[in-house]
Design a protein around this motif. Structure first.
Motif, PDB file in Angstrom:
ATOM      1  N   GLY A  43       0.395  10.238   0.987  1.00  0.00           N
ATOM      2  CA  GLY A  43       1.467   9.817   0.132  1.00  0.00           C
ATOM      3  C   GLY A  43       1.584   8.249   0.131  1.00  0.00           C
ATOM      4  O   GLY A  43       2.513   7.872  -0.400  1.00  0.00           O
ATOM      5  N   ASN A  44       0.358   7.674   0.460  1.00  0.00           N
ATOM      6  CA  ASN A  44       0.643   6.195   0.243  1.00  0.00           C
ATOM      7  C   ASN A  44       0.071   5.683  -1.305  1.00  0.00           C
ATOM      8  O   ASN A  44      -0.751   6.541  -1.580  1.00  0.00           O
ATOM      9  CB  ASN A  44      -0.590   5.226   1.028  1.00  0.00           C
ATOM     10  CG  ASN A  44       0.069   5.712   2.535  1.00  0.00           C
ATOM     11  OD1 ASN A  44       1.052   5.239   2.805  1.00  0.00           O
ATOM     12  ND2 ASN A  44      -1.032   6.227   3.378  1.00  0.00           N
ATOM     13  N   SER A  45       0.776   5.038  -1.914  1.00  0.00           N
ATOM     14  CA  SER A  45       0.304   4.528  -3.199  1.00  0.00           C
ATOM     15  C   SER A  45       0.675   3.126  -3.798  1.00  0.00           C
ATOM     16  O   SER A  45       1.833   2.630  -3.168  1.00  0.00           O
ATOM     17  CB  SER A  45       0.856   5.773  -4.341  1.00  0.00           C
ATOM     18  OG  SER A  45       2.067   5.191  -4.455  1.00  0.00           O
ATOM     19  N   ILE A  46      -0.271   2.804  -4.539  1.00  0.00           N
ATOM     20  CA  ILE A  46       0.164   1.338  -5.022  1.00  0.00           C
ATOM     21  C   ILE A  46      -0.176   1.366  -6.556  1.00  0.00           C
ATOM     22  O   ILE A  46      -1.227   1.714  -6.932  1.00  0.00           O
ATOM     23  CB  ILE A  46      -0.651   0.168  -4.332  1.00  0.00           C
ATOM     24  CG1 ILE A  46      -0.562   0.188  -2.851  1.00  0.00           C
ATOM     25  CG2 ILE A  46      -0.221  -1.093  -4.920  1.00  0.00           C
ATOM     26  CD1 ILE A  46      -1.114  -1.144  -2.220  1.00  0.00           C
ATOM     27  N   THR A  47       0.833   0.656  -7.276  1.00  0.00           N
ATOM     28  CA  THR A  47       0.658   0.738  -8.812  1.00  0.00           C
ATOM     29  C   THR A  47       0.609  -0.658  -9.001  1.00  0.00           C
ATOM     30  O   THR A  47       1.643  -1.498  -8.758  1.00  0.00           O
ATOM     31  CB  THR A  47       1.536   1.424  -9.434  1.00  0.00           C
ATOM     32  OG1 THR A  47       1.645   2.810  -9.384  1.00  0.00           O
ATOM     33  CG2 THR A  47       1.340   1.343 -10.803  1.00  0.00           C
ATOM     34  N   PHE A  48      -0.514  -1.150  -9.643  1.00  0.00           N
ATOM     35  CA  PHE A  48      -0.563  -2.597 -10.176  1.00  0.00           C
ATOM     36  C   PHE A  48      -0.334  -2.478 -11.524  1.00  0.00           C
ATOM     37  O   PHE A  48      -1.213  -2.117 -12.252  1.00  0.00           O
ATOM     38  CB  PHE A  48      -1.775  -3.426  -9.728  1.00  0.00           C
ATOM     39  CG  PHE A  48      -2.300  -3.410  -8.093  1.00  0.00           C
ATOM     40  CD1 PHE A  48      -1.669  -4.410  -7.657  1.00  0.00           C
ATOM     41  CD2 PHE A  48      -3.036  -2.414  -7.516  1.00  0.00           C
ATOM     42  CE1 PHE A  48      -2.018  -4.602  -6.108  1.00  0.00           C
ATOM     43  CE2 PHE A  48      -3.152  -2.505  -6.024  1.00  0.00           C
ATOM     44  CZ  PHE A  48      -2.577  -3.678  -5.415  1.00  0.00           C
ATOM     45  N   ILE A  49       0.626  -3.581 -11.971  1.00  0.00           N
ATOM     46  CA  ILE A  49       0.923  -3.794 -13.557  1.00  0.00           C
ATOM     47  C   ILE A  49       0.104  -4.938 -13.994  1.00  0.00           C
ATOM     48  O   ILE A  49       0.137  -6.173 -13.271  1.00  0.00           O
ATOM     49  CB  ILE A  49       2.397  -3.534 -13.744  1.00  0.00           C
ATOM     50  CG1 ILE A  49       2.863  -2.218 -12.820  1.00  0.00           C
ATOM     51  CG2 ILE A  49       2.636  -3.617 -15.065  1.00  0.00           C
ATOM     52  CD1 ILE A  49       3.962  -2.109 -12.693  1.00  0.00           C
ATOM     53  N   ALA A  50      -0.143  -5.022 -15.403  1.00  0.00           N
ATOM     54  CA  ALA A  50      -0.795  -6.302 -15.941  1.00  0.00           C
ATOM     55  C   ALA A  50      -0.042  -7.471 -15.949  1.00  0.00           C
ATOM     56  O   ALA A  50      -0.270  -8.347 -15.928  1.00  0.00           O
ATOM     57  CB  ALA A  50      -1.422  -6.023 -17.246  1.00  0.00           C
ATOM     58  N   ASP A  51       1.517  -7.238 -15.786  1.00  0.00           N
ATOM     59  CA  ASP A  51       2.279  -8.515 -15.867  1.00  0.00           C
ATOM     60  C   ASP A  51       2.465  -9.019 -14.214  1.00  0.00           C
ATOM     61  O   ASP A  51       3.284 -10.020 -14.417  1.00  0.00           O
ATOM     62  CB  ASP A  51       3.626  -8.016 -16.532  1.00  0.00           C
ATOM     63  CG  ASP A  51       4.502  -6.908 -15.433  1.00  0.00           C
ATOM     64  OD1 ASP A  51       3.907  -6.653 -14.277  1.00  0.00           O
ATOM     65  OD2 ASP A  51       5.716  -6.712 -15.889  1.00  0.00           O
ATOM     66  N   GLY A  52       1.602  -8.705 -13.295  1.00  0.00           N
ATOM     67  CA  GLY A  52       1.590  -9.187 -12.219  1.00  0.00           C
ATOM     68  C   GLY A  52       2.729  -8.561 -11.331  1.00  0.00           C
ATOM     69  O   GLY A  52       3.217  -9.215  -9.828  1.00  0.00           O
ATOM     70  N   THR A  53       3.348  -7.410 -11.622  1.00  0.00           N
ATOM     71  CA  THR A  53       4.192  -6.838 -10.677  1.00  0.00           C
ATOM     72  C   THR A  53       3.394  -5.555  -9.963  1.00  0.00           C
ATOM     73  O   THR A  53       2.554  -5.108 -10.289  1.00  0.00           O
ATOM     74  CB  THR A  53       5.480  -6.189 -11.391  1.00  0.00           C
ATOM     75  OG1 THR A  53       4.949  -5.493 -12.355  1.00  0.00           O
ATOM     76  CG2 THR A  53       6.189  -7.734 -11.691  1.00  0.00           C
ATOM     77  N   PHE A  54       3.938  -4.989  -9.022  1.00  0.00           N
ATOM     78  CA  PHE A  54       3.603  -3.829  -8.493  1.00  0.00           C
ATOM     79  C   PHE A  54       4.801  -3.042  -7.881  1.00  0.00           C
ATOM     80  O   PHE A  54       5.663  -3.613  -7.385  1.00  0.00           O
ATOM     81  CB  PHE A  54       2.462  -4.053  -7.363  1.00  0.00           C
ATOM     82  CG  PHE A  54       3.372  -4.657  -5.992  1.00  0.00           C
ATOM     83  CD1 PHE A  54       3.625  -3.757  -4.773  1.00  0.00           C
ATOM     84  CD2 PHE A  54       3.566  -6.009  -5.956  1.00  0.00           C
ATOM     85  CE1 PHE A  54       4.079  -4.021  -3.611  1.00  0.00           C
ATOM     86  CE2 PHE A  54       4.185  -6.304  -4.662  1.00  0.00           C
ATOM     87  CZ  PHE A  54       4.490  -5.655  -3.676  1.00  0.00           C
ATOM     88  N   VAL A  55       4.529  -1.669  -7.549  1.00  0.00           N
ATOM     89  CA  VAL A  55       5.278  -0.806  -6.874  1.00  0.00           C
ATOM     90  C   VAL A  55       4.551  -0.130  -5.768  1.00  0.00           C
ATOM     91  O   VAL A  55       3.216   0.309  -5.975  1.00  0.00           O
ATOM     92  CB  VAL A  55       5.997   0.184  -7.611  1.00  0.00           C
ATOM     93  CG1 VAL A  55       7.298  -0.600  -8.264  1.00  0.00           C
ATOM     94  CG2 VAL A  55       5.183   0.819  -8.414  1.00  0.00           C
ATOM     95  N   ALA A  56       4.907   0.010  -4.447  1.00  0.00           N
ATOM     96  CA  ALA A  56       4.185   0.665  -3.674  1.00  0.00           C
ATOM     97  C   ALA A  56       5.071   1.716  -2.847  1.00  0.00           C
ATOM     98  O   ALA A  56       6.223   1.537  -2.511  1.00  0.00           O
ATOM     99  CB  ALA A  56       3.548  -0.263  -2.736  1.00  0.00           C
ATOM    100  N   LYS A  57       4.333   2.794  -2.127  1.00  0.00           N
ATOM    101  CA  LYS A  57       4.838   3.738  -1.114  1.00  0.00           C
ATOM    102  C   LYS A  57       3.920   3.683   0.023  1.00  0.00           C
ATOM    103  O   LYS A  57       2.744   3.937  -0.031  1.00  0.00           O
ATOM    104  CB  LYS A  57       5.244   4.997  -1.951  1.00  0.00           C
ATOM    105  CG  LYS A  57       6.000   5.114  -2.849  1.00  0.00           C
ATOM    106  CD  LYS A  57       6.150   6.444  -3.422  1.00  0.00           C
ATOM    107  CE  LYS A  57       6.957   6.766  -4.821  1.00  0.00           C
ATOM    108  NZ  LYS A  57       7.006   8.004  -5.092  1.00  0.00           N
ATOM    109  N   VAL A  58       4.290   3.297   1.246  1.00  0.00           N
ATOM    110  CA  VAL A  58       3.245   3.101   2.333  1.00  0.00           C
ATOM    111  C   VAL A  58       4.281   3.804   3.474  1.00  0.00           C
ATOM    112  O   VAL A  58       5.201   3.522   3.697  1.00  0.00           O
ATOM    113  CB  VAL A  58       3.008   1.577   2.689  1.00  0.00           C
ATOM    114  CG1 VAL A  58       2.183   1.756   3.859  1.00  0.00           C
ATOM    115  CG2 VAL A  58       2.438   0.897   1.565  1.00  0.00           C
ATOM    116  N   ALA A  59       3.505   4.668   3.818  1.00  0.00           N
ATOM    117  CA  ALA A  59       4.047   5.596   5.411  1.00  0.00           C
ATOM    118  C   ALA A  59       3.793   4.675   6.496  1.00  0.00           C
ATOM    119  O   ALA A  59       2.816   3.943   6.791  1.00  0.00           O
ATOM    120  CB  ALA A  59       3.190   6.787   5.456  1.00  0.00           C
ATOM    121  N   ASN A  60       4.963   4.553   7.315  1.00  0.00           N
ATOM    122  CA  ASN A  60       4.874   3.684   8.676  1.00  0.00           C
ATOM    123  C   ASN A  60       4.481   4.559   9.857  1.00  0.00           C
ATOM    124  O   ASN A  60       4.072   5.760   9.387  1.00  0.00           O
ATOM    125  CB  ASN A  60       6.412   2.944   8.788  1.00  0.00           C
ATOM    126  CG  ASN A  60       7.560   3.933   9.094  1.00  0.00           C
ATOM    127  OD1 ASN A  60       7.046   5.159   9.208  1.00  0.00           O
ATOM    128  ND2 ASN A  60       8.459   3.361   8.700  1.00  0.00           N
TER     129      ASN A  60
END
Length: 130
Positions: A43-60
């Motif tokens: 369920g962990n994921s990271i999306t890197f966007i060309a404009d220098g932003t990201f969104v992530a989901k990381v399980a603790n």
């Protein structure tokens, strides 16, 4: 008549020069290998966007998935994240954090360590979308 021919020739030459310059600049651009979405089966994921932003989901460590969003930059093999932890209930306070981590891509796998809230999670993510 001669004036029109000279003007047309200059216009054609200027257009050709601009086209050549545009092609040269376009051929120099190389997109980052990070761009796109990376995920694993936990369920962990990271999306890197060309404009220098990201969104992530990381399980603790408790298994709760935490959402993050912010900006990233790359210096050699170091990823620098500046992010806000997004409260899932909408009532959390918003603080900005900075995290540096080494990263490596081998084939279609991204390896990095995610450190937040005093916990470090080693991530092995596969490329799912560009």
């Amino acid at each position: 008549m001669e004036h029109t021919t000279i003007h047309t020739t200059r216009t054609v030459m200027a257009t050709a020069a601009l086209l050549a310059l545009a092609m040269l600049l376009a051929s120099c651009y190389e997109p980052s290998p990070l761009y796109g979405t990376w995920a694993d089966n936990s369920g962990n994921s990271i999306t890197f966007i060309a404009d220098g932003t990201f969104v992530a989901k990381v399980a603790n460590s408790t298994g709760t998935t935490v959402n993050y969003e912010g900006n990233f930059s790359v210096i050699d093999n170091v990823l620098i994240f500046s992010y806000k932890q997004v409260a899932t209930d909408g009532n959390g306070t918003s603080s900005t954090f900075t995290m540096n981590t080494e990263w490596d891509i081998r084939g279609s796998m991204l390896y990095l360590s995610w450190t937040a809230g005093g916990e470090t999670t080693k991530l092995s993510l596969y490329h799912t979308a560009r």
